[in-house]
Design an enzyme around this catalytic site. Structure first.
Site, PDB file in Angstrom:
ATOM      1  N   SER A 139     104.549 -54.213 -38.357  1.00  0.00           N
ATOM      2  CA  SER A 139     103.970 -55.563 -38.392  1.00  0.00           C
ATOM      3  C   SER A 139     104.731 -56.387 -39.421  1.00  0.00           C
ATOM      4  O   SER A 139     105.299 -55.824 -40.379  1.00  0.00           O
ATOM      5  CB  SER A 139     102.497 -55.476 -38.795  1.00  0.00           C
ATOM      6  OG  SER A 139     102.001 -56.762 -39.087  1.00  0.00           O
ATOM      7  N   TYR A 171      95.813 -52.108 -44.482  1.00  0.00           N
ATOM      8  CA  TYR A 171      96.525 -52.154 -43.198  1.00  0.00           C
ATOM      9  C   TYR A 171      98.008 -52.447 -43.443  1.00  0.00           C
ATOM     10  O   TYR A 171      98.885 -51.761 -42.907  1.00  0.00           O
ATOM     11  CB  TYR A 171      95.900 -53.221 -42.299  1.00  0.00           C
ATOM     12  CG  TYR A 171      96.681 -53.499 -41.036  1.00  0.00           C
ATOM     13  CD1 TYR A 171      96.626 -52.618 -39.958  1.00  0.00           C
ATOM     14  CD2 TYR A 171      97.481 -54.635 -40.921  1.00  0.00           C
ATOM     15  CE1 TYR A 171      97.352 -52.873 -38.801  1.00  0.00           C
ATOM     16  CE2 TYR A 171      98.204 -54.892 -39.769  1.00  0.00           C
ATOM     17  CZ  TYR A 171      98.140 -54.018 -38.710  1.00  0.00           C
ATOM     18  OH  TYR A 171      98.856 -54.257 -37.570  1.00  0.00           O
TER      19      TYR A 171
HETATM   20  N1  LIG Z   1      98.114 -58.154 -32.332  1.00  0.00           N
HETATM   21  C1  LIG Z   1      98.774 -58.449 -33.442  1.00  0.00           C
HETATM   22  O1  LIG Z   1      98.687 -59.587 -33.959  1.00  0.00           O
HETATM   23  C2  LIG Z   1      99.678 -57.431 -34.080  1.00  0.00           C
HETATM   24  C3  LIG Z   1     100.601 -57.886 -35.037  1.00  0.00           C
HETATM   25  C4  LIG Z   1     101.445 -56.972 -35.627  1.00  0.00           C
HETATM   26  C5  LIG Z   1     101.381 -55.636 -35.299  1.00  0.00           C
HETATM   27  N2  LIG Z   1     100.472 -55.204 -34.376  1.00  0.00           N
HETATM   28  C6  LIG Z   1     100.437 -53.773 -34.052  1.00  0.00           C
HETATM   29  O2  LIG Z   1     100.733 -53.633 -32.685  1.00  0.00           O
HETATM   30  C7  LIG Z   1     100.155 -52.412 -32.212  1.00  0.00           C
HETATM   31  C8  LIG Z   1      99.376 -52.686 -30.928  1.00  0.00           C
HETATM   32  O3  LIG Z   1      98.305 -53.539 -31.243  1.00  0.00           O
HETATM   33  P1  LIG Z   1      97.701 -54.602 -30.214  1.00  0.00           P
HETATM   34  O4  LIG Z   1      97.828 -55.922 -30.828  1.00  0.00           O
HETATM   35  O5  LIG Z   1      98.262 -54.366 -28.885  1.00  0.00           O
HETATM   36  O6  LIG Z   1      96.158 -54.200 -30.313  1.00  0.00           O
HETATM   37  P2  LIG Z   1      95.120 -53.632 -29.225  1.00  0.00           P
HETATM   38  O7  LIG Z   1      95.179 -54.468 -28.003  1.00  0.00           O
HETATM   39  O8  LIG Z   1      93.839 -53.499 -29.956  1.00  0.00           O
HETATM   40  O9  LIG Z   1      95.698 -52.198 -28.862  1.00  0.00           O
HETATM   41  C9  LIG Z   1      95.547 -51.083 -29.697  1.00  0.00           C
HETATM   42  C10 LIG Z   1      95.822 -49.838 -28.870  1.00  0.00           C
HETATM   43  O10 LIG Z   1      95.720 -48.687 -29.717  1.00  0.00           O
HETATM   44  C11 LIG Z   1      94.925 -47.724 -29.008  1.00  0.00           C
HETATM   45  N3  LIG Z   1      94.272 -46.814 -29.934  1.00  0.00           N
HETATM   46  C12 LIG Z   1      93.429 -47.126 -30.955  1.00  0.00           C
HETATM   47  N4  LIG Z   1      93.007 -46.017 -31.550  1.00  0.00           N
HETATM   48  C13 LIG Z   1      93.586 -44.967 -30.886  1.00  0.00           C
HETATM   49  C14 LIG Z   1      93.522 -43.567 -31.044  1.00  0.00           C
HETATM   50  N5  LIG Z   1      92.784 -42.985 -32.003  1.00  0.00           N
HETATM   51  N6  LIG Z   1      94.250 -42.797 -30.193  1.00  0.00           N
HETATM   52  C15 LIG Z   1      95.000 -43.364 -29.219  1.00  0.00           C
HETATM   53  N7  LIG Z   1      95.109 -44.692 -29.032  1.00  0.00           N
HETATM   54  C16 LIG Z   1      94.405 -45.479 -29.873  1.00  0.00           C
HETATM   55  C17 LIG Z   1      93.928 -48.559 -28.207  1.00  0.00           C
HETATM   56  O11 LIG Z   1      93.454 -47.872 -27.068  1.00  0.00           O
HETATM   57  P3  LIG Z   1      92.058 -47.086 -26.946  1.00  0.00           P
HETATM   58  O12 LIG Z   1      91.027 -47.907 -27.650  1.00  0.00           O
HETATM   59  O13 LIG Z   1      91.895 -46.978 -25.470  1.00  0.00           O
HETATM   60  O14 LIG Z   1      92.302 -45.772 -27.595  1.00  0.00           O
HETATM   61  C18 LIG Z   1      94.831 -49.691 -27.727  1.00  0.00           C
HETATM   62  O15 LIG Z   1      95.520 -49.309 -26.563  1.00  0.00           O
HETATM   63  C19 LIG Z   1      99.293 -51.872 -33.344  1.00  0.00           C
HETATM   64  O16 LIG Z   1     100.003 -50.864 -34.034  1.00  0.00           O
HETATM   65  C20 LIG Z   1      99.104 -53.073 -34.246  1.00  0.00           C
HETATM   66  O17 LIG Z   1      98.901 -52.683 -35.582  1.00  0.00           O
HETATM   67  C21 LIG Z   1      99.612 -56.076 -33.747  1.00  0.00           C
END
Ligand SMILES: NC(=O)c1ccc[n+]([C@@H]2O[C@H](COP(=O)([O-])OP(=O)(O)OC[C@H]3O[C@@H](n4cnc5c(N)ncnc54)[C@H](OP(=O)(O)O)[C@@H]3O)[C@@H](O)[C@H]2O)c1
Length: 273
Positions: free
Chosen positions: A141, A154
């Site tokens: 991130s 985080y």
């Molecule tokens: N959105 C942003 O603004 C942003 C910015 C920078 C970085 N990121 C990073 O990008 C990545 C993806 O995030 P996103 O924005 O796409 O969020 P998201 O839509 O909430 O997706 C998170 C994913 O992680 C999975 N997950 C959570 N706990 C898990 C576990 N214990 N085992 C296996 N899978 C698990 C969830 O699936 P299930 O609930 O089905 O397990 C979901 O598929 C993350 O690492 C986040 O920190 C996001």
């Protein structure tokens, strides 16, 4: 030399939603064979049926559980063969100051955002090294480059993932295995609604035009071009560049961003929940 994605076996964690799901679609469109992993079996099955061919398999798993990791990797290998690309994408956040967020949220972030990616890397690296080829993609991130208050823990887990990627890249130099660190900025996914918060107002950072599809495009391009690091969004690039020049200035900017986006009084920050 470019990395050809056709028929590669790509294992993606967190593929049921947001960036991981968009990456699964993008790698699949590029001709790769995709193992889509997350806890929500129903969402993975929907994705698999939407993509609708035998180049996608749903592998339900909790990536923090060792037995689940073993089972999911076994299923993926039985279906497609050895893993070529691992995308460590699953992640979760708890908003709140170091003092106020519950200890079990701290443990969960360390386990999911940092320890699980290491375990996944250790599970697939031997087969990559044996073939002299492979890619590890770690989704960090912008706040791993420049922390933001009230998301400090985080941010720290993402900074740890970033340091891991840099060190691993050096360890793997000359091996044929690439390490790509992706640092998205604020992206429009369920991430913010899934996050825990000790302050209900702490979700305004979610206002963003950036889509998971745009992140997935950047991941795919970087994967093909064998890039080592990519930081996304204009704001993300700017704050990362400012930090290189002056960490005081970058801290000042992020303090103001947090104050606007997560409006709680400073005295709240130092009160235990
Ligand atoms: N959105 C942003 O603004 C942003 C910015 C920078 C970085 N990121 C990073 O990008 C990545 C993806 O995030 P996103 O924005 O796409 O969020 P998201 O839509 O909430 O997706 C998170 C994913 O992680 C999975 N997950 C959570 N706990 C898990 C576990 N214990 N085992 C296996 N899978 C698990 C969830 O699936 P299930 O609930 O089905 O397990 C979901 O598929 C993350 O690492 C986040 O920190 C996001």
């Amino acid at each position: 030399m470019a990395y050809d994605l056709k028929d590669r076996v790509v294992f993606i964690t967190g593929a049921s939603s947001g960036i991981g799901r968009a990456c699964a679609v993008a790698y699949h469109r590029a001709g790769a064979r995709v193992a889509a992993a997350a806890r929500s079996a129903d969402k993975l099955e929907t994705l698999a049926s939407q993509l609708g061919d035998d180049r996608i398999v749903a592998v339900p798993m909790d990536v923090t559980v060792a037995a689940d990791r073993d089972d999911a990797l076994r299923v993926a290998r039985e279906r497609f063969g050895a893993i070529d690309v691992l995308v460590n994408n699953a992640g979760w956040a708890s908003f709140g100051t170091v003092l106020r967020i519950p200890q079990d949220h701290v443990d969960r972030m360390i386990s999911l955002n940092f320890a699980a990616p290491i375990a996944m890397i250790r599970a697939v690296l031997p087969e990559m090294l044996e073939r002299g080829s492979g890619q590890i993609v770690n989704v960090s991130s912008v706040v791993g480059n420049q922390p933001i208050p009230r998301m400090t823990v985080y941010s720290a887990t993402k900074a740890a993932l970033s340091a891991l990627s840099t060190g691993l890249r050096m360890e793997l130099r000359g091996s044929g295995v690439d390490v790509l660190l992706v640092a998205p900025g604020s992206t429009n996914t369920p991430f913010f609604s899934s996050a825990a918060t000790v302050d209900a107002k702490a979700t305004r950072l979610a206002q963003t035009q950036h889509t998971p599809e745009s992140v997935a495009r950047a991941v795919l391009t970087s994967s093909r071009r064998r890039r080592s690091e990519v930081t996304l969004t204009a704001e993300g690039k700017l704050i990362t560049a400012i930090r290189r020049v002056s960490h005081r200035l970058a801290d000042g900017i992020m303090y103001q961003v947090a104050k606007r986006a997560m409006p709680v009084s400073t005295s709240d920050d130092t009160q235990p929940v």
